[in-house]
Every structure is written in C-alpha cells, then in structure tokens.
Scaffold this active site. Structure first.
Site, PDB file in Angstrom:
ATOM      1  N   GLU A 147      -5.240 -71.321  63.264  1.00 54.29           N
ATOM      2  CA  GLU A 147      -6.600 -71.452  62.743  1.00 54.29           C
ATOM      3  C   GLU A 147      -7.336 -72.582  63.464  1.00 54.29           C
ATOM      4  O   GLU A 147      -6.731 -73.426  64.130  1.00 54.29           O
ATOM      5  CB  GLU A 147      -6.555 -71.758  61.241  1.00 54.29           C
ATOM      6  CG  GLU A 147      -5.826 -70.727  60.408  1.00 54.29           C
ATOM      7  CD  GLU A 147      -6.587 -69.411  60.291  1.00 54.29           C
ATOM      8  OE1 GLU A 147      -7.804 -69.396  60.568  1.00 54.29           O
ATOM      9  OE2 GLU A 147      -5.962 -68.400  59.935  1.00 54.29           O
TER      10      GLU A 147
ATOM     11  N   LYS B 125       6.410 -70.853  51.036  1.00 54.90           N
ATOM     12  CA  LYS B 125       7.317 -69.706  51.078  1.00 54.90           C
ATOM     13  C   LYS B 125       8.726 -70.097  50.638  1.00 54.90           C
ATOM     14  O   LYS B 125       9.402 -69.334  49.933  1.00 54.90           O
ATOM     15  CB  LYS B 125       7.335 -69.121  52.499  1.00 54.90           C
ATOM     16  CG  LYS B 125       5.974 -68.602  52.958  1.00 54.90           C
ATOM     17  CD  LYS B 125       5.964 -68.298  54.450  1.00 54.90           C
ATOM     18  CE  LYS B 125       4.583 -67.855  54.907  1.00 54.90           C
ATOM     19  NZ  LYS B 125       4.516 -67.659  56.368  1.00 54.90           N
TER      20      LYS B 125
END
Length: 424
Positions: free
Chosen positions: A183, A198
């Site tokens: 990003e 995660k």
C-alpha cells in the site's frame, strides 16, 4: 437457493460475484443449491465495479432484506464491521467475512452472539490456503504443538528480493508499491500487524486462547539491511517474517510475529515472493505444510465461496472457533513476551579499536548471554568503524532486550544494536 448480499464490492467482492456466476454449475454440484449474489453495498454507486448485480450505498438494503440468507462482509476496518456483523446475526443471517482485523479483536464476542448461526472466516487468514478448515476439521484429533507461518505476502516479497538480489529495504518497498504488492502507507504490512492479526485467529482455534494484538510481541522488517542478509547467507539462514504460536510445558502459549532467521533447508524458508506458507505440528500427525497465495481477488474469493458452500451443506454450524468447551482441560494462558526463549542474531556498529569485542562480550555475559557465531565487517565508508555480526546461544527475551539497552549506552557503540530472533 442461497441468496447472498455483499457489503464491500471491491477487488475481492467483485471476484466473489464473478466466480459465483461463472462457476455456478460446479458450485451447485458441490453444494446442492444455487448460490446467487443478489445485492452489493458500496460507498459510491457511480463507480463501475465490473459486476452485474444491483448496487446500493445503504447497508440496510442488505441487512434488513428478508430475501438475503448470508451477508458477506468485505468492508475492512474494525468498529463499523463489528456493528454490521452483529446486526446481521441479530437478524438471523449467516455471515462470511475476510476481515482479519475484526476477528483479531472481536472473534470471541462474535462466536458468543452467533450461537448456531454460521460464521465463516476462512478468507481472513492466508487468502486461498484452507488453513482454518485444516485446524478446525482436518487436524481436530491433534493437540497442536506449534504453528509457524509466513502470512504476509508484502513482507515475504521484500525479504525474498533482499535475499536474492542484495538490494536494500527502501528500494524493494518502492518496487512493491509500484507493483501493487504494498500500500501507499505500508505500515500495517511491513510493521507485522497484518500477520499478527492472522496469528491470533489461528491461535484461538488451536489453543482457545483469547489475546488482542496489543498483548503479543509484534515487530516488522523495516530495520533489516544488507549486512543482516550477509550474515544469514554465511551461516545458512533465510530471513522471513514469521508468525509463531508455540505450546510451552507449563500450559502457556507464546505468540509472536517478527522477522526471523530460519535455516535455509527448512520448508518454510523456501516460501518465496508473495506466497504464503504455514507449518502446523500436531502431536499425532506430525508436521503438515500449507502453501499458496495469501492475497488477491480470486484467491480470497475462493475461500469466501468455500464458506458459503459449507453453510449450504451444514445448515447449522459448529461453534465458530471450532470447540464446544475449553480446550485441553483448564485451557492455556499467554506467555509473557519477556519469558520467550530462543537464539538471537545481533548487529552492532562500533568504533574499530582494540578491546571492543571484549567489552561487548562482557556486557552480554552480565545478562547470561553467550556468543555462538561471529563475523566482523569493516565500514567501507569510514575505516574507523566496524560492524559486528553475531548470534547467541538460547537466552531469554528480557535478557537480550536489557543487553541491547546497555550496549547502546557504551561509547564504543555508534548506533542502537539491531536484533533478529533465530528459529532453528
């Protein structure tokens, strides 16, 4: 027929629609029902999403629609998606989400609120790799001894390029941004936060442990440079950003996400570029390894649709996190990060003079740390400095952190020492 509403029709949402429509025959054959997307929610309805379903900017057009059976949440963020998912569950709608940040903070609350209403979240961890299903179902007869994973493609791409091409972090990061792997603000990825979210999800399934991101050790890859790469290659290591969940003997679980030196011959070290890989060791099955794309529209959408098929097949689901009572008797608690024990690599820039190594060794010794392997590199720009690269024998996290603090105070040290953990 199962009717689906999608909140967030971006890259993944558009892929979900296309796969449901283009692969409808095989999906119906496997599930026993047609699964049909009938409405999508977006912020800007004037923007072309490349899908042929009705779009709205009003979330209630999905949440309050009696025709919709399942809400797919692909918004991103934490607080607003939490409200949306709670409302969907309250209205009796099943939910499928790919939102790892939401689950990192609210997975236990959502499990409690869902009851027997299914929540699918396979797409929240490692994209197209069916690791949630593996832990909840395929390995359900096993005590999970450890989980070790590469679960962020941006970090893995950057480190692979640094290892293979001897380029510095900033240059590879820029390339990753140009390719769309990173990003514009890459902090969430390269800082280790994405992978940590995660990890928390997997640790809940494996150990029933309730922790938030703030509770665990998280570090990124921003400080790794070519000297670290040099040491790794010299001693047969690869540098990877790892997520680690490990069961300890005293009913503790250590959870951490950080860069690590991994022996190059290990399978996890061979996971390169933007791919993900997860090693799970069960007490009965031994080590199993899962490899595949960790992101991307079609890969993530594939996991979303797998959850939809499971909802059709099962009707009622098992508890969201896969256990109906506390795992392993009294359950596990989180090991304090200071109590983690492993080997360490250190990089220390020093004045190049007699007695420097002795001072470094003496400082380390005062914290019960001994040096295992050692290299010295002269400074090519200023021969009055040198960089010491060394690894330690196993020691405690608290001791290595205290040692770094003391080393930084020495006049012979010209920069704050850099440390990377070693996972043999």
């Amino acid at each position: 027929m199962l009717k689906v509403g999608i909140i967030g029709v971006g890259t993944v949402g558009a892929s979900v629609v296309k796969i449901l429509q283009e692969n409808s025959d095989i999906i119906e054959a496997r599930s026993g029902k047609k699964i049909v997307p009938i409405m999508g929610i977006v912020r800007d309805t004037s923007k072309d999403r490349g899908v042929n379903i009705p779009l709205s900017s009003n979330i209630d057009d999905v949440l309050e629609n009696d025709d919709i059976d399942v809400v797919i949440e692909l918004m991103g963020g934490v607080d607003e998606p939490f409200k949306v998912v709670k409302k969907a569950l309250k209205n009796g709608k099943s939910v499928v989400t790919a939102n790892k940040a939401l689950l990192a903070y609210h997975r236990y609350e959502l499990q409690s609120k869902a009851g027997n209403v299914p929540i699918g979240f396979e797409a929240s961890v490692a994209g197209g790799i069916p690791i949630i299903k593996a832990l909840r179902e395929g390995l359900s007869a096993n005590h999970i001894n450890s989980i070790k994973g590469i679960m962020n493609g941006t970090c893995n791409y950057i480190l692979t390029k640094m290892m293979n091409e001897n380029v510095e972090f900033e240059k590879v990061l820029q390339e990753a941004q140009e390719l769309g792997y990173a990003e514009a603000d890459p902090t969430f990825d390269v800082g280790g936060f994405d992978a940590a979210h995660k990890l928390l999800i997997l640790a809940s399934i494996a150990y029933g442990i309730h922790a938030n991101p703030e509770d665990i050790l998280i570090e990124g890859i921003e400080n790794i440079n070519s000297e670290d790469i040099f040491f790794a290659k010299e001693f047969g290591y690869s540098i990877k950003h790892l997520t680690i969940a490990k069961k300890c003997d005293d009913r503790k679980v250590e959870l951490r996400a950080h860069p690590a030196l991994v022996p190059s011959l290990q399978m996890i070290a061979k996971v390169d570029d933007v791919m993900n890989g997860i090693s799970v060791i069960g007490d009965r099955v031994g080590e199993t390894m899962y490899y595949g794309p960790g992101a991307g529209g079609d890969a993530t959408a594939s996991a979303v649709i797998a959850d939809l098929i499971d909802i059709v097949r099962a009707g009622q689901s098992s508890p969201m996190l896969g256990f109906k009572r506390t795992l392993e008797g009294s359950g596990f608690t989180l090991l304090d990060a200071n109590d983690i024990e492993t080997k360490y690599y250190m990089r220390v820039k020093v004045v190049d003079q007699v007695g420097v190594l002795a001072k470094i060794a003496k400082t380390l010794c005062s914290f019960n740390i001994s040096i295992d392997s050692f290299l010295q590199k002269p400074d090519t720009k200023d021969n009055s400095f040198a960089t010491l690269l060394f690894s330690t024998h196993k020691c405690k996290e608290l001791d290595i952190q205290n040692a770094i603090t003391e080393l930084e105070k020495l006049e012979i040290c010209k920069e704050k020492p850099v440390m990377i953990r070693i996972e043999d």
